[in-house]
Design an enzyme around this catalytic site. Structure first.
Site, short mmCIF file in Angstrom:
data_model
loop_
_atom_site.label_atom_id
_atom_site.label_comp_id
_atom_site.label_asym_id
_atom_site.label_seq_id
_atom_site.Cartn_x
_atom_site.Cartn_y
_atom_site.Cartn_z
N ARG A 33 2.12 -4.98 6.14
CA ARG A 33 1.40 -3.92 5.41
C ARG A 33 2.22 -2.64 5.45
O ARG A 33 2.69 -2.23 6.52
CB ARG A 33 0.00 -3.64 5.99
CG ARG A 33 -0.73 -2.59 5.14
CD ARG A 33 -2.20 -2.46 5.43
NE ARG A 33 -2.82 -1.58 4.44
CZ ARG A 33 -4.08 -1.62 4.06
NH1 ARG A 33 -4.89 -2.51 4.59
NH2 ARG A 33 -4.55 -0.78 3.16
N ASP A 48 0.83 -1.21 0.00
CA ASP A 48 0.00 0.00 0.00
C ASP A 48 0.87 1.26 0.00
O ASP A 48 1.98 1.25 0.53
CB ASP A 48 -0.91 -0.02 1.25
CG ASP A 48 -2.12 0.89 1.09
OD1 ASP A 48 -2.34 1.41 -0.02
OD2 ASP A 48 -2.83 1.09 2.09
N GLY A 49 0.34 2.33 -0.59
CA GLY A 49 1.01 3.63 -0.52
C GLY A 49 1.54 4.14 -1.86
O GLY A 49 2.23 5.16 -1.89
N ASN A 50 1.18 3.47 -2.95
CA ASN A 50 1.65 3.95 -4.26
C ASN A 50 1.12 5.34 -4.57
O ASN A 50 1.85 6.20 -5.09
CB ASN A 50 1.18 3.01 -5.38
CG ASN A 50 1.80 1.63 -5.30
OD1 ASN A 50 2.69 1.40 -4.49
ND2 ASN A 50 1.33 0.72 -6.14
N ARG A 67 -12.18 2.24 -8.10
CA ARG A 67 -11.28 3.36 -8.46
C ARG A 67 -11.62 3.89 -9.86
O ARG A 67 -12.27 3.21 -10.65
CB ARG A 67 -9.84 2.86 -8.41
CG ARG A 67 -9.46 2.50 -6.99
CD ARG A 67 -7.98 2.25 -6.87
NE ARG A 67 -7.67 1.92 -5.48
CZ ARG A 67 -6.49 2.05 -4.94
NH1 ARG A 67 -5.46 2.46 -5.66
NH2 ARG A 67 -6.29 1.73 -3.67
N HIS A 117 2.31 3.54 -9.11
CA HIS A 117 2.09 2.11 -9.40
C HIS A 117 3.27 1.53 -10.19
O HIS A 117 3.68 0.40 -9.96
CB HIS A 117 0.79 1.93 -10.19
CG HIS A 117 -0.45 2.28 -9.41
ND1 HIS A 117 -0.64 1.88 -8.11
CD2 HIS A 117 -1.56 3.01 -9.73
CE1 HIS A 117 -1.81 2.34 -7.67
NE2 HIS A 117 -2.38 3.03 -8.64
N SER A 155 -8.16 -4.77 5.06
CA SER A 155 -8.76 -4.47 3.75
C SER A 155 -9.18 -5.74 3.00
O SER A 155 -8.85 -5.91 1.82
CB SER A 155 -7.81 -3.62 2.89
OG SER A 155 -7.50 -2.42 3.55
N ASN A 178 -11.08 -2.78 -5.47
CA ASN A 178 -10.32 -1.77 -6.22
C ASN A 178 -10.99 -1.38 -7.54
O ASN A 178 -10.61 -0.40 -8.18
CB ASN A 178 -8.88 -2.21 -6.47
CG ASN A 178 -7.99 -2.14 -5.25
OD1 ASN A 178 -7.05 -2.93 -5.08
ND2 ASN A 178 -8.25 -1.19 -4.35
N GLU A 237 1.60 -13.55 12.30
CA GLU A 237 2.17 -12.37 12.97
C GLU A 237 1.98 -11.17 12.03
O GLU A 237 1.96 -11.33 10.80
CB GLU A 237 3.67 -12.59 13.24
CG GLU A 237 3.95 -13.70 14.24
CD GLU A 237 3.50 -13.34 15.65
OE1 GLU A 237 3.60 -12.17 16.04
OE2 GLU A 237 3.02 -14.26 16.35
N SER A 256 -7.53 -5.65 -5.34
CA SER A 256 -8.60 -6.22 -4.52
C SER A 256 -9.92 -6.21 -5.27
O SER A 256 -10.09 -5.47 -6.26
CB SER A 256 -8.74 -5.44 -3.20
OG SER A 256 -9.43 -4.23 -3.42
#
Ligand code: IPE
Ligand code: IPE
Ligand code: MG
Length: 239
Positions: free
Chosen positions: A187, A20-22, A71, A37, A195, A68, A206, A65
């Site tokens: 993540r 995540d975070g693009n 979008r 991306h 998500s 997604n 973990e 996902s």
């Protein structure tokens, strides 16, 4: 599912990543989303190589996902184009590095040419010993519902009795059936949520969260996560 011991002293066999975070990476640089991306694909390439070097049996990455699709159409198209390019450009490297490509999620609903590319890559890498599982049009609730519907069908046709429906049967019908149990979920980008990713499989995984944005992720972060994992005490409800 292989019962072999982990190949590496960190003890992990299967790591999954919510990449995540693009978007934020691009925004910080006043660049279009697509650039984030694109850089994200380079991070995927680095991470897949590192996973092999670190002795993981399986790396599962959340690439698109089932939510997604909400979008903007242009962004979805950019992501699909990057996916096409990635499979085409990296297939030879998968084969050379013994990477087995697998897809989780309802990928058959993607564009027909992408389905062909994926099926071809899966067939050509079938003998690889390190699995790269890419989650495409994946939603964990959708995965659980697909299993539930199959079980309901089996029951109504008399193929199974309710008592026979247990964790082992259920897990064997998930998209991840042939992967080792999930050890570690990563993540990026500072978000602390799942998500709709691997809800069943995360039961005793973990968790490792980092503020690093996905395009900045590299082997050193995977190594750090695995080092932390090695120092965790897993109890699985026992003492
Ligand atoms: C993750 O980056 C990539 C996909 C979900 C396909 P995002 O595009 O979600 O990045 P942010 O969350 O907007 O920063
Ligand atoms: C999760 O990231 C999906 C992928 C990484 C492919 P999102 O950016 O879509 O998740 P939310 O919307 O922030 O929960
Ligand atoms: Mg995001």
């Amino acid at each position: 599912m292989s019962e072999a011991n982990p190949k590496h002293s960190h003890g992990a066999r299967h790591v999954a990543i919510i990449m995540d975070g693009n978007g934020r990476w691009a925004k910080k640089r006043f660049l279009p989303h697509a650039m984030g991306h694109k850089k994200g694909v380079e991070a995927v390439r680095r991470t897949v190589r590192a996973a092999g070097e670190l002795g993981l049996e399986a790396l599962t990455i959340y690439a698109f996902s089932s939510e997604n699709w909400k979008r903007p159409e242009g962004e979805v198209n950019d992501l699909m184009m990057l996916l096409r390019n990635y499979i085409q450009s990296d297939l030879d490297e998968f084969i050379a590095n013994n990477v087995r490509l697998k897809v989780i999620g309802n990928y058959k609903a993607l564009a027909p040419d992408i389905v062909v590319l994926i099926d071809d890559a899966i067939a050509k890498t079938a003998h690889g010993d390190t699995t790269l599982a890419v989650a495409l049009n994946y939603g964990s609730q959708d995965e659980l519902l697909r299993v539930t519907r199959k079980i309901a069908d089996m029951q109504s046709s008399g193929a199974i009795q309710p008592d026979a429906i247990d964790e082992t049967l259920f897990a064997s019908m998930l998209d991840t059936a042939d992967l080792p149990p999930l050890d570690l979920l990563i993540r990026t980008s500072g978000e602390h949520r799942l998500s709709n990713f691997m809800l069943w499989q995360c039961a005793y995984a973990e968790m490792w969260f980092t503020d690093i944005l996905w395009p900045d992720f590299g082997p050193e972060h995977l190594e750090q996560a695995l080092e932390d994992f090695a120092n965790r005490e897993r109890r699985f409800g026992g003492r």
